[in-house]
Design a protein around this motif. Structure first.
Motif, PDB file in Angstrom:
ATOM      1  N   CYS A  81     -26.235 121.751 -72.105  1.00  0.00           N
ATOM      2  CA  CYS A  81     -26.798 123.059 -72.417  1.00  0.00           C
ATOM      3  C   CYS A  81     -27.907 123.413 -71.436  1.00  0.00           C
ATOM      4  CB  CYS A  81     -27.425 123.076 -73.823  1.00  0.00           C
ATOM      5  SG  CYS A  81     -26.291 122.752 -75.150  1.00  0.00           S
ATOM      6  N   VAL A  82     -28.020 124.695 -71.162  1.00  0.00           N
ATOM      7  CA  VAL A  82     -29.116 125.204 -70.344  1.00  0.00           C
ATOM      8  C   VAL A  82     -29.702 126.399 -71.077  1.00  0.00           C
ATOM      9  CG1 VAL A  82     -29.745 126.295 -68.154  1.00  0.00           C
ATOM     10  CG2 VAL A  82     -28.139 124.388 -68.173  1.00  0.00           C
TER      11      VAL A  82
ATOM     12  N   GLY B 104     -31.456 121.314 -83.157  1.00  0.00           N
ATOM     13  CA  GLY B 104     -30.569 122.336 -83.711  1.00  0.00           C
ATOM     14  C   GLY B 104     -29.821 123.140 -82.670  1.00  0.00           C
ATOM     15  N   LEU B 105     -30.178 123.005 -81.391  1.00  0.00           N
ATOM     16  CA  LEU B 105     -29.416 123.728 -80.367  1.00  0.00           C
ATOM     17  C   LEU B 105     -28.008 123.158 -80.292  1.00  0.00           C
ATOM     18  CD1 LEU B 105     -31.927 124.062 -77.380  1.00  0.00           C
ATOM     19  CD2 LEU B 105     -31.361 125.764 -79.114  1.00  0.00           C
ATOM     20  N   LYS B 106     -27.026 124.044 -80.190  1.00  0.00           N
ATOM     21  CA  LYS B 106     -25.625 123.636 -80.151  1.00  0.00           C
ATOM     22  C   LYS B 106     -24.953 124.173 -78.894  1.00  0.00           C
ATOM     23  CE  LYS B 106     -25.509 121.960 -84.397  1.00  0.00           C
ATOM     24  NZ  LYS B 106     -25.438 120.561 -84.636  1.00  0.00           N
ATOM     25  N   THR B 107     -24.009 123.398 -78.370  1.00  0.00           N
ATOM     26  CA  THR B 107     -23.188 123.856 -77.259  1.00  0.00           C
ATOM     27  C   THR B 107     -22.282 124.969 -77.771  1.00  0.00           C
ATOM     28  OG1 THR B 107     -21.387 122.308 -77.701  1.00  0.00           O
ATOM     29  CG2 THR B 107     -23.166 121.525 -76.250  1.00  0.00           C
ATOM     30  N   PRO B 108     -21.694 125.741 -76.875  1.00  0.00           N
ATOM     31  CA  PRO B 108     -20.781 126.789 -77.336  1.00  0.00           C
ATOM     32  C   PRO B 108     -19.625 126.266 -78.199  1.00  0.00           C
ATOM     33  CG  PRO B 108     -21.390 127.184 -75.075  1.00  0.00           C
ATOM     34  CD  PRO B 108     -21.947 125.834 -75.450  1.00  0.00           C
TER      35      PRO B 108
ATOM     36  N   CYS C  57     -30.336 120.224 -71.163  1.00  0.00           N
ATOM     37  CA  CYS C  57     -30.043 119.011 -71.939  1.00  0.00           C
ATOM     38  C   CYS C  57     -28.900 118.301 -71.226  1.00  0.00           C
ATOM     39  CB  CYS C  57     -29.644 119.364 -73.361  1.00  0.00           C
ATOM     40  SG  CYS C  57     -30.937 120.260 -74.259  1.00  0.00           S
ATOM     41  N   PHE C  58     -29.168 117.082 -70.796  1.00  0.00           N
ATOM     42  CA  PHE C  58     -28.176 116.361 -70.002  1.00  0.00           C
ATOM     43  C   PHE C  58     -28.398 114.863 -70.104  1.00  0.00           C
ATOM     44  CE2 PHE C  58     -31.827 117.240 -67.389  1.00  0.00           C
ATOM     45  CZ  PHE C  58     -32.058 116.054 -66.698  1.00  0.00           C
ATOM     46  N   SER C  59     -27.367 114.121 -69.740  1.00  0.00           N
ATOM     47  CA  SER C  59     -27.446 112.669 -69.637  1.00  0.00           C
ATOM     48  C   SER C  59     -27.086 112.282 -68.215  1.00  0.00           C
ATOM     49  CB  SER C  59     -26.459 111.996 -70.596  1.00  0.00           C
ATOM     50  OG  SER C  59     -26.740 112.351 -71.915  1.00  0.00           O
ATOM     51  N   ARG C  60     -27.692 111.200 -67.735  1.00  0.00           N
ATOM     52  CA  ARG C  60     -27.383 110.662 -66.407  1.00  0.00           C
ATOM     53  C   ARG C  60     -26.551 109.396 -66.577  1.00  0.00           C
ATOM     54  NH1 ARG C  60     -32.863 111.592 -66.322  1.00  0.00           N
ATOM     55  NH2 ARG C  60     -33.608 113.084 -64.803  1.00  0.00           N
TER      56      ARG C  60
ATOM     57  N   ASP D 270     -22.359 125.764 -65.121  1.00  0.00           N
ATOM     58  CA  ASP D 270     -21.232 126.523 -65.663  1.00  0.00           C
ATOM     59  C   ASP D 270     -21.811 127.586 -66.596  1.00  0.00           C
ATOM     60  OD1 ASP D 270     -19.089 127.485 -67.209  1.00  0.00           O
ATOM     61  OD2 ASP D 270     -18.093 125.535 -67.240  1.00  0.00           O
ATOM     62  N   PRO D 271     -21.519 128.858 -66.372  1.00  0.00           N
ATOM     63  CA  PRO D 271     -22.098 129.916 -67.214  1.00  0.00           C
ATOM     64  C   PRO D 271     -21.806 129.745 -68.703  1.00  0.00           C
ATOM     65  CG  PRO D 271     -20.974 130.870 -65.328  1.00  0.00           C
ATOM     66  CD  PRO D 271     -20.678 129.399 -65.305  1.00  0.00           C
ATOM     67  N   ARG D 272     -20.756 129.027 -69.051  1.00  0.00           N
ATOM     68  CA  ARG D 272     -20.393 128.840 -70.460  1.00  0.00           C
ATOM     69  C   ARG D 272     -21.383 127.972 -71.223  1.00  0.00           C
ATOM     70  NH1 ARG D 272     -14.409 126.886 -69.439  1.00  0.00           N
ATOM     71  NH2 ARG D 272     -15.622 125.789 -67.873  1.00  0.00           N
ATOM     72  N   ILE D 273     -22.209 127.171 -70.514  1.00  0.00           N
ATOM     73  CA  ILE D 273     -23.168 126.312 -71.232  1.00  0.00           C
ATOM     74  C   ILE D 273     -24.584 126.898 -71.259  1.00  0.00           C
ATOM     75  CG2 ILE D 273     -21.829 124.227 -70.770  1.00  0.00           C
ATOM     76  CD1 ILE D 273     -24.068 123.463 -68.743  1.00  0.00           C
ATOM     77  N   ILE D 274     -24.752 128.097 -70.733  1.00  0.00           N
ATOM     78  CA  ILE D 274     -26.047 128.781 -70.815  1.00  0.00           C
ATOM     79  C   ILE D 274     -26.139 129.418 -72.197  1.00  0.00           C
ATOM     80  CG2 ILE D 274     -27.510 130.611 -69.901  1.00  0.00           C
ATOM     81  CD1 ILE D 274     -26.146 130.142 -67.177  1.00  0.00           C
ATOM     82  N   LEU D 275     -27.131 129.005 -72.967  1.00  0.00           N
ATOM     83  CA  LEU D 275     -27.276 129.505 -74.331  1.00  0.00           C
ATOM     84  C   LEU D 275     -27.914 130.894 -74.324  1.00  0.00           C
ATOM     85  CD1 LEU D 275     -28.470 126.277 -76.171  1.00  0.00           C
ATOM     86  CD2 LEU D 275     -26.150 127.085 -75.743  1.00  0.00           C
TER      87      LEU D 275
END
Length: 114
Positions: free
Chosen positions: A107-108, A31-35, A88-91, A71-76
């Protein structure tokens, strides 16, 4: 036959353990969402990471023994349940050069933010 309170409590605990659906440690990411509204999590790509902050570099997380700028914009705007930092990331591995790894950091969640 009269049941003692300890026996009744142990029996109730055993019934709960045998009938409860096991919770995944990954469940709290659901349920966590990016901005911008996209899902942060993709079934297993969220995990605990190292974290550091300096005024010069800002927030950085440690993935695969290297420090990555966040990036501060992806810090929840919430805290993790365990008080630690999660990302949450992909390589993506590049074939030329083969050792180059790209990260899609979505997301962080920092510990202690709430």
């Amino acid at each position: 036959m009269r049941l003692t309170p300890a026996y009744a409590a142990a029996t109730a605990a055993l019934v709960i353990l045998l009938t409860a659906k096991p919770a995944s440690a990954h469940d709290w990411y659901t349920g966590l969402k990016t901005p911008d509204g996209a899902s942060c999590c993709n079934e297993g790509d969220c995990q605990r990471v190292g974290h550091r902050y300096t005024p010069e570099a800002g927030h950085e997380i440690q993935i695969d023994d290297r420090w990555v700028h966040v990036d501060p914009r992806i810090i929840l705007p919430l805290s993790s349940p365990d008080g630690l930092t999660h990302a949450c990331f992909s390589r993506y591995w590049c074939t030329d050069p083969p050792s180059k790894i790209f990260l899609n950091l979505r997301c962080v969640v920092l510990g202690g933010m709430a």
